[in-house]
Write a protein that holds these residues in place. Sequence first.
Motif, PDB file in Angstrom:
ATOM      1  N   VAL A 119      54.206  10.704   7.320  1.00 13.45           N
ATOM      2  CA  VAL A 119      54.667   9.440   7.988  1.00 13.45           C
ATOM      3  C   VAL A 119      56.502   9.763   7.959  1.00 13.45           C
ATOM      4  CG1 VAL A 119      55.494   7.203   7.372  1.00 13.45           C
ATOM      5  CG2 VAL A 119      52.994   7.974   7.021  1.00 13.45           C
ATOM      6  N   LEU A 120      57.209  10.354   6.956  1.00 11.54           N
ATOM      7  CA  LEU A 120      58.499  10.777   7.060  1.00 11.54           C
ATOM      8  C   LEU A 120      58.907  11.636   8.346  1.00 11.54           C
ATOM      9  CD1 LEU A 120      59.233  10.898   3.245  1.00 11.54           C
ATOM     10  CD2 LEU A 120      59.777   9.254   4.771  1.00 11.54           C
ATOM     11  N   LYS A 121      57.779  12.214   8.619  1.00 14.27           N
ATOM     12  CA  LYS A 121      58.360  13.351   9.889  1.00 14.27           C
ATOM     13  C   LYS A 121      58.190  12.548  11.110  1.00 14.27           C
ATOM     14  CE  LYS A 121      56.855  17.518   7.317  1.00 14.27           C
ATOM     15  NZ  LYS A 121      55.577  18.355   7.226  1.00 14.27           N
ATOM     16  N   PHE A 122      57.414  11.375  11.158  1.00 15.00           N
ATOM     17  CA  PHE A 122      57.329  10.608  12.606  1.00 15.00           C
ATOM     18  C   PHE A 122      58.924  10.029  12.803  1.00 15.00           C
ATOM     19  CE2 PHE A 122      53.135  10.309  11.934  1.00 15.00           C
ATOM     20  CZ  PHE A 122      52.243  10.757  12.924  1.00 15.00           C
ATOM     21  N   GLY A 123      59.399  10.006  13.922  1.00 16.13           N
ATOM     22  CA  GLY A 123      60.735   9.589  14.350  1.00 16.13           C
ATOM     23  C   GLY A 123      61.767  10.458  13.852  1.00 16.13           C
ATOM     24  N   ALA A 124      61.414  11.371  13.366  1.00 19.52           N
ATOM     25  CA  ALA A 124      62.749  12.488  13.122  1.00 19.52           C
ATOM     26  C   ALA A 124      63.033  13.228  14.197  1.00 19.52           C
ATOM     27  CB  ALA A 124      62.073  13.638  12.001  1.00 19.52           C
ATOM     28  N   LYS A 125      64.387  13.296  14.370  1.00 22.05           N
ATOM     29  CA  LYS A 125      65.011  13.975  15.616  1.00 22.05           C
ATOM     30  C   LYS A 125      65.672  15.405  15.228  1.00 22.05           C
ATOM     31  CE  LYS A 125      65.595   9.548  17.821  1.00 22.05           C
ATOM     32  NZ  LYS A 125      66.200   8.193  17.704  1.00 22.05           N
ATOM     33  N   LYS A 126      64.769  16.207  14.857  1.00 15.98           N
ATOM     34  CA  LYS A 126      65.123  17.705  14.744  1.00 15.98           C
ATOM     35  C   LYS A 126      64.599  18.553  15.773  1.00 15.98           C
ATOM     36  CE  LYS A 126      65.155  16.874   9.884  1.00 15.98           C
ATOM     37  NZ  LYS A 126      64.534  17.231   8.684  1.00 15.98           N
TER      38      LYS A 126
END
Length: 118
Positions: free
Chosen positions: A44-51
């Motif tokens: 869930v924490l990886k959703f929306g990450a901009k890397k």
Amino acid sequence: MIKWGKVWSDFFIVLALTSNIGFIFSEDPYQLVIAITVNLIATVLKFGAKKILTAEMLSASLVADLHLIPATLLYFTGTHLPLAKALAIGAAVANVISIVLLIVEIVFEYRREEEERF
């Protein structure tokens, strides 16, 4: 300046691997519940990450989840314990890939920061 969102994300990525390895060696049902919970949080924490490597890291995390969910079902129904452990090992491999991608991402970020300084 500390980026707390990154700290928490990286924390759960590493915790996903360590809790999964803990289950592989202990075969304790509580450890399996912890492993799947932490893996789902990391996903869930990886959703929306901009890397740069977000898609790859998310893919590795989903692979781990899709190994641990059936492993949990198999383990708690008692139908095929060796397969449950094998699936947990597969999830651990996906977690290792996530860690490698995380390290590569960190190197990219440091290089970009160095280039911006000059």
